[in-house]
Design an enzyme around this catalytic site. Sequence first.
Site, mmCIF file in Angstrom:
data_model
loop_
_atom_site.group_PDB
_atom_site.id
_atom_site.type_symbol
_atom_site.label_atom_id
_atom_site.label_comp_id
_atom_site.label_asym_id
_atom_site.label_seq_id
_atom_site.Cartn_x
_atom_site.Cartn_y
_atom_site.Cartn_z
ATOM 1 N N CYS A 209 0.868 -1.187 0.000
ATOM 2 C CA CYS A 209 0.000 0.000 0.000
ATOM 3 C C CYS A 209 0.902 1.234 0.000
ATOM 4 O O CYS A 209 0.919 2.004 0.956
ATOM 5 C CB CYS A 209 -0.921 0.013 1.215
ATOM 6 N N LYS A 215 7.114 5.669 2.870
ATOM 7 C CA LYS A 215 7.793 4.525 3.472
ATOM 8 C C LYS A 215 8.598 3.757 2.432
ATOM 9 O O LYS A 215 9.637 3.172 2.754
ATOM 10 C CB LYS A 215 6.787 3.621 4.188
ATOM 11 N N ASP A 233 -0.079 0.058 -5.352
ATOM 12 C CA ASP A 233 -1.236 0.755 -4.795
ATOM 13 C C ASP A 233 -2.377 0.672 -5.801
ATOM 14 O O ASP A 233 -2.155 0.396 -6.990
ATOM 15 C CB ASP A 233 -0.915 2.222 -4.483
ATOM 16 N N ASP A 281 1.274 -1.165 4.935
ATOM 17 C CA ASP A 281 0.966 0.128 5.554
ATOM 18 C C ASP A 281 -0.509 0.395 5.251
ATOM 19 O O ASP A 281 -0.852 1.137 4.342
ATOM 20 C CB ASP A 281 1.878 1.206 4.966
ATOM 21 N N CYS A 334 -1.550 3.889 11.083
ATOM 22 C CA CYS A 334 -1.461 5.129 11.865
ATOM 23 C C CYS A 334 -2.781 5.327 12.609
ATOM 24 O O CYS A 334 -3.382 6.394 12.561
ATOM 25 C CB CYS A 334 -1.112 6.328 10.979
#
Length: 393
Positions: A209, A215, A233, A281, A334
Site C-alpha cells: 500500500c 515509506k 497501490d 501500511d 497510523c
Amino acid sequence: MTPAARVQAAIELLDAIVDAAQREGAPADRLIADYFRQRRYAGSKDRRAVRELVYRAIRVCSEVPQSGRAAMGALGVEDEAILQLFDGSNHGPAPIGNGEIFAEPGIAPAWLVEQMAASGIEGEELTALMDRAPLDLRVNALKSDRAEIDLPIEGSHIASFQGLRFPAGTAVEQWPAYRDGMIEVQDLGSQLACQASGTKPGETVIDLCAGAGGKTLGLAAQMRSEGRLIACDIDRRRLSKLGPRAERAGAGLIETLLLNPGKELDMLGDLAGQADCVMVDAPCSGTGTWRRKPEAKWRLTPERLSRFSAAQDNLLDIAAKLTKPGGRIAYVTCSLLDAEGKDRIAAFLRRNPGWNPLEPGLSLGRIHGAGIRLTPYHDGTDGFFIAILGSSC
C-alpha cells in the site's frame, strides 16, 4: 485582510471542510490550498493566520459542526477576542444572533471517544492528539548521513537511524538539501516502522500500500538500492507521485505497480511466495494523525471503521501469500484503535497458525497485543500500531 476578514475566510473554509468530511471529499489541507490558489491577493501572513484559525476551530469541536460559523463560534467561546470580530464589518462575519448555537466542544465525537478509551487511549493520551506536531526529517542515506549533512538550521537527533526534528512550520521545502533529495519529511513513527521491517540490501520487498511512497523511500534507503522493491497501490494519482520522488532520492531500484482492487494477487502472481518482506501500511482511520489532520475525527463513522478492518484483514492475507518461507510481514497502521491494530493481528494469527509475532527491535513504543504502540504522549510520534510477523513454514 482585516482580522474580521480572516475569521470570515476561516468560516468559509470550515464550511467546505465540514461538507467534505460528510461526503468523504478532499482533505482539509488540499481545500485550504485550493481556496488560496483562487485568492492570490491574500499574503503569506493572511494565509498563515486563516489556516491557524481553521485548525484551532477543528480541534476545539467534538461532533461534526452544523456549519463553519458554528465551529468558529465554539472557538470564540474559548477565545473571546474572536467573538468580538463577529461585527458585521466589511468582509467580516455577521453579528451573533440571539440564541445562536455554537458547536459542541470536545476532543472527538462521543462514539469515537468511547472506542479510543476501550483501546486504552484516554486522559492525557487522548488530549495529546490535539497538540501540534513537530516537523521530522529523514536524512536520505543514499545521498548523505545525519552526522554529516549541512542544513540551514540544526535539528535535534531523534530515535531513528537518520531522523532529525525541527519546529513545526520550518520551511524545509525551500532548502537545497530538500530539492536535491538529501532529506525527506517523515514523522518519526513512520521512520521507525521502516526500521522495524528489518529490510536490508539484496532482499525482495513489496510495499503493498505504497501511496505516494514515503515509506517506500525509507525502505529503499535501508536496502542501499540493492535488491528488488515493488511499490504497489490501487490509487493511480497517489502512486504517480512516487516516480519523481524516487528519482530525486536516487532510489533507482523501486518498481511501481498499479493494482486493480480485488485482483491484487492476480497481478502479483509472479511474486507469490517470493518476498522476503511485505510492508502492509494499511489504509486506516488515521486516528493517530490528529495532530496533523484533526478533521479526520469528523470523517470516521462506525461503518467506515468496519470497512477499514475488513480491508486490513484482506491485505494481511494477500501479504501472507506473497511472503516466502522464513519471510516476514510488517503491518503498520497510523491508528490507535484496537479494531485496526491489535485485533487485526490476533485475527490473522488465528487464521494462520504458521505465523508468529517477531520482536520489532525499536527503542520506543510499548507492547500492545502482538505488536507495539507509539503515541504522541509517550513517544513524541504520531500514533502507530506496528507488528512484525514471521513465517515458519
